[in-house]
Structures are given as structure tokens and as C-alpha cells.
Design a protein around this motif. Sequence first.
Motif, PDB file in Angstrom:
ATOM      1  N   GLY A 119     -22.875 -27.889 -20.599  1.00 14.46           N
ATOM      2  CA  GLY A 119     -22.430 -28.192 -21.953  1.00 14.46           C
ATOM      3  C   GLY A 119     -21.754 -26.997 -22.617  1.00 14.46           C
ATOM      4  O   GLY A 119     -20.759 -27.151 -23.345  1.00 14.46           O
ATOM      5  N   GLN A 140     -23.742 -36.587 -18.778  1.00 17.14           N
ATOM      6  CA  GLN A 140     -24.911 -37.431 -19.057  1.00 17.14           C
ATOM      7  C   GLN A 140     -25.258 -38.289 -17.843  1.00 17.14           C
ATOM      8  O   GLN A 140     -26.424 -38.377 -17.451  1.00 17.14           O
ATOM      9  CB  GLN A 140     -24.620 -38.322 -20.260  1.00 17.14           C
ATOM     10  CG  GLN A 140     -25.619 -39.444 -20.479  1.00 17.14           C
ATOM     11  CD  GLN A 140     -25.076 -40.523 -21.384  1.00 17.14           C
ATOM     12  OE1 GLN A 140     -24.360 -40.247 -22.324  1.00 17.14           O
ATOM     13  NE2 GLN A 140     -25.408 -41.767 -21.103  1.00 17.14           N
ATOM     14  N   SER A 184     -27.559 -36.708 -25.677  1.00 14.93           N
ATOM     15  CA  SER A 184     -28.885 -36.131 -25.911  1.00 14.93           C
ATOM     16  C   SER A 184     -29.939 -37.217 -26.053  1.00 14.93           C
ATOM     17  O   SER A 184     -31.060 -37.088 -25.536  1.00 14.93           O
ATOM     18  CB  SER A 184     -28.845 -35.258 -27.174  1.00 14.93           C
ATOM     19  OG  SER A 184     -27.915 -34.206 -27.033  1.00 14.93           O
ATOM     20  N   ILE A 238     -18.479 -35.040 -21.443  1.00 12.58           N
ATOM     21  CA  ILE A 238     -19.881 -35.051 -21.879  1.00 12.58           C
ATOM     22  C   ILE A 238     -20.588 -36.284 -21.324  1.00 12.58           C
ATOM     23  O   ILE A 238     -21.742 -36.212 -20.862  1.00 12.58           O
ATOM     24  CB  ILE A 238     -19.953 -34.998 -23.413  1.00 12.58           C
ATOM     25  CG1 ILE A 238     -19.435 -33.659 -23.927  1.00 12.58           C
ATOM     26  CG2 ILE A 238     -21.392 -35.229 -23.888  1.00 12.58           C
ATOM     27  CD1 ILE A 238     -19.358 -33.568 -25.432  1.00 12.58           C
ATOM     28  N   GLN A 260     -21.927 -36.269 -27.843  1.00 12.55           N
ATOM     29  CA  GLN A 260     -23.019 -35.312 -27.635  1.00 12.55           C
ATOM     30  C   GLN A 260     -24.350 -35.889 -28.095  1.00 12.55           C
ATOM     31  O   GLN A 260     -25.376 -35.770 -27.401  1.00 12.55           O
ATOM     32  CB  GLN A 260     -22.723 -34.017 -28.388  1.00 12.55           C
ATOM     33  CG  GLN A 260     -21.613 -33.182 -27.781  1.00 12.55           C
ATOM     34  CD  GLN A 260     -21.359 -31.928 -28.580  1.00 12.55           C
ATOM     35  OE1 GLN A 260     -21.493 -31.917 -29.811  1.00 12.55           O
ATOM     36  NE2 GLN A 260     -20.980 -30.854 -27.907  1.00 12.55           N
ATOM     37  N   ARG A 261     -24.346 -36.512 -29.271  1.00 15.77           N
ATOM     38  CA  ARG A 261     -25.593 -37.071 -29.793  1.00 15.77           C
ATOM     39  C   ARG A 261     -26.106 -38.201 -28.901  1.00 15.77           C
ATOM     40  O   ARG A 261     -27.308 -38.301 -28.618  1.00 15.77           O
ATOM     41  CB  ARG A 261     -25.364 -37.575 -31.216  1.00 15.77           C
ATOM     42  CG  ARG A 261     -26.643 -37.987 -31.935  1.00 15.77           C
ATOM     43  CD  ARG A 261     -26.346 -38.508 -33.329  1.00 15.77           C
ATOM     44  NE  ARG A 261     -25.694 -37.500 -34.143  1.00 15.77           N
ATOM     45  CZ  ARG A 261     -24.435 -37.578 -34.568  1.00 15.77           C
ATOM     46  NH1 ARG A 261     -23.672 -38.611 -34.230  1.00 15.77           N
ATOM     47  NH2 ARG A 261     -23.934 -36.621 -35.321  1.00 15.77           N
TER      48      ARG A 261
END
Length: 531
Positions: free
Chosen positions: A243, A218, A318, A214, A314-315
Motif C-alpha cells: 500500500g 485486496q 480495509s 488497491i 482503500q476503505r
Amino acid sequence: MITRAEGAYLGALRAFQEPMLDLLHRRYAPLVVSLLSLVFTPERPTVPVAEAHTEIGDALDQLRAQGHEFNADGTRAIPLGSARELCRQWSDVGWLKRQIVDGDIEVYQLSAHAVGALEVAGRAGGARSRVSESRVRTLLDAVERLAQDADPDVAVRMARLQTQIDRLQAELVRLDRGGEVDEVDDDELLEEAENVLHLVRELPADFARVAESIKAMQRDVVTALRQDERPSGDVLREYLERGEQVMTTTPEGRAFAGALRLIGDPQRIDELSLQLDTVLRHRFTGRLPNQQRTELRDIGRRIEQGVAEVIKAQRQASHVITTQVRNHDPLRDRQVDELLREVMISFQAWMPATRRGQEVDPLRRLPVADVAHLRQSTSDLSPPQPPAPLQTADDGADTDLEDGAREWGGPHYAELREHLASFAGAAGGNGDGDVGRADLAEVFRAAPESIRRPVDLLGLLELADHQGMTETDEVAVVEAIRPDGTRRRFAFGGVTVRTGPDAEQDTDTDTDTEQDAKLDTERRTKDYAHE
């Protein structure tokens, strides 16, 4: 044409070029594995940088004091340098990752390859895995589930389920008739526990690989946004597709998806805790080392920690991508990239001509821009000419304004009183002191238009109240005229008013009140006119 031996050799080379095996084959790998396993535990996946330097430094001092600085053949087993330098080297080769958490705290975290390397070293140094009934049953169950998922035939699926139901039903009937549960041997239970631990040890590395994949996505998305070679919508769409693929196309992604389904069901977590408590209460667990018993007890918590790590990644991804999209400035990003590229080129040209420990002249002041000419005069900020003077209004305009404003003011009491007296005389007053009564609606209808405004109707009602009025059961309707010529109809309860000399005498006591009202109305009218 590649021979079998050459193919096997090339495959082995590719395997040993993997980061995990490469880490294990480095010179000081035993020292690194031992120190990292002491500092990083399942309960402590991240360690602040300062604490890690202190703990690793203490461990190095203890090892040197116990005589482990050199191997038996005289080679160095513990490298030179402080704990800070060693941690920086481990970060460069891929053992550790440095990141910022909670805004300002810098921590170390094991990389996915380091987690896998520690698991491999732990299995190699522990009890040797052996073929057992539990291991074979796990394999057979996995093959059976694979066959079920690969065969879409409904009839075959129904037959297989019916066979399972019949077998379970027969076992239930046997127990209901007084049958005994077959007791499993302790050695077999011990083998099954070791098999469970073997499966659990694979989870941390899987979770770490998902989190790193992940983070890699990014970095790729941010790089694509900075390069500004494609529309931002295409870049974000590709990120969302990747994703989804991470959770379905990779083994570690599927492991995470399964763990997420397990965590999302509170009943499964409760069942897992109860089952582990049952296992730990059995007598065979006394033959397990303390470390393995602790691993059994912490299975649920380790799964939760792995899922939390992936969700955090993930957070964070994002948040970083959202910030990049909101603050994306292609021109500024290009300028920063060009500046960094120039810095790297300058370093590449400077490093070969220098030696370690050489002094560097500091930059004591920033360079000054070379400007050929600056403007020495500014434009005149004062206006070119003064504004035109204001025009003064003549006296006639004030008079017209005052008269017009008075027309929209309060009732004309004097004119209304005169009209009421004249109406009473015209209605048949004999002048002998007789007192008569007149209909207020008729009085208003007979008034001239200048005193037939809606406000004059209220003033007439006020005068009638002072002179003595009597209400009737009829409803009177009158038409009023505004100063602008518009007409309005008003309805009110019928009223008669006294007329004659006595009525005039009765109003003497209220003269002051009426005069005050008149003066107040005139004053407000004048104030409005001046405004």
C-alpha cells in the motif's frame, strides 16, 4: 540475436496486447466508446445496472432507427442482442466492472483501461495537439524541477533561488515605477488552456488505476489468507508495504499523492477556484467549445472525485480484509474451495457434450445421506437414586440460637433499671424520700458484664433521659464489652441522673413507653433468632 526491426516489432506487439489498446482494436469499439461516453460522465462515474441497461437500449434503438446498424461495406456495425447481453459481454472483456454499493445496489463502473481508452478516443477525435509555447514551457519547468530534485548541492540550490529572487524583484521594481503588464495574445492563452485540458484528461485514468491496484491487492491478501500457507501477520505486513509502494513507485500513485496534498489544503482549493474564475471571465474563452469550458470549470471537482474514489477503494479494502481476518476459518475456506473446484470440473466435463438451448433436468430434491445405522435408545435421564433427606435440628439448638441472637439484640431495659435502682441505694439513699444524683458513667462501670454492651450504654442514656438527667461540662469515658468478649471505649458528654422515690414516680408515666420498647426489642430479637 534480436535485430532492431524484430525488437521494434515485438515491442509493438506487447503494446497492442495492453488491455487499453486491445479494447480500442475490437470489432465494435466505436460503438462501445460512444455509448459508454454517453452513459458515464465525470459527474456520474457509477450507474445502476437497471438504468444502464435502459439507457443503452434506448441508444441502440435510436442508432438502428437512423440506419447505422450496418457499415458502408455491408458489415454489421451494431451487434445483435439486448442491452443486458451487450453489457455482460463488455464486463467479460474488461470495459465495465460490476460491484455492490450501499449494501444492495448493483452498479456498473468503467475500468481503468476503459477510462484510458475513452480519453485516447476523445483526444484523437478532438482538436489535434500541437507544439506550442505552453507545451514547451511545461516541459522545461518539469526538467528544471527534475534537475533541482536530482542535485543535492546546497550552494547550487541557493544560487538558483537567488537568481529567481533577483528576477522577481526586478519585475516588482519595474511595475512599481509605472511599468505595464505585458498582455498575452489570445492565441497563446488558448494554447495554454488546451495544454491544461490535456493534463487534466490524464487524471481520471490515473485515479482509476490507483483504485484498481488497491482492489488487486485486496484480492491477493484475501486469497493468501484463505490459502493459509503463511501467518496472517506476514500477509498483512506485506499488504501494508504494498500500500505504501503504490503511492510512491507508480506514476498514477504519485499523481494521487500530489492530488491528495492539494485537496488537503483548503487554501489551494480556494486559489484554484479563483484562478479558474479569472480564466473563464477572459475573452479568449469564448473561442473554446462549450465542452472545453465545462472541463476547465470542473477541474477541481474532477480531482476531488478521483481522490474520493481512491479513498473509497482503500476503505473498502480495509473493511474486506478486516472481516476476513475476524471470520477466517481455514477449514471452511478449504471446503468451499474444494466445492467450487468440483463444480468447475463438472462444468468442464458437461459443457462439451451439450449444445445451446438444451434443456437441463432440474435438481428436484437434495441427496439424502446414506447412514448405515442410527442409535435407537438413549441413556436414562433420571438420577440413579434420590438425594439424602435433610436433617432436622433438635429443640435445644433453637433455644441456643435464640439466646445467642438476643445477646446481640437491643438494650436490656429491665436489668438496667434494676441496676440503676440498686446503684442508687448503695450510693447512700436514706429511704426518706430524698432525691439524689448519680454519675451515669459510674453507673455503667458498676454494671455486670452482661449489661455492659455498647447497646446497653444507649439504653442507660434513654432511661436517664426519662428520669431526668443533667449534662455536665466533663467528658466521660467508659469501656463496653461485646458478647464475643471484645472491648470498645466510648466517650460522651458527662451526665448525671436523678435517683430516689420521686424519680421512680416520674418514670411511672413512661412505663408504657418503656414496656413497648422492651416488647419491640424482644420481638425483633426473636425474629432474628428464627431467621
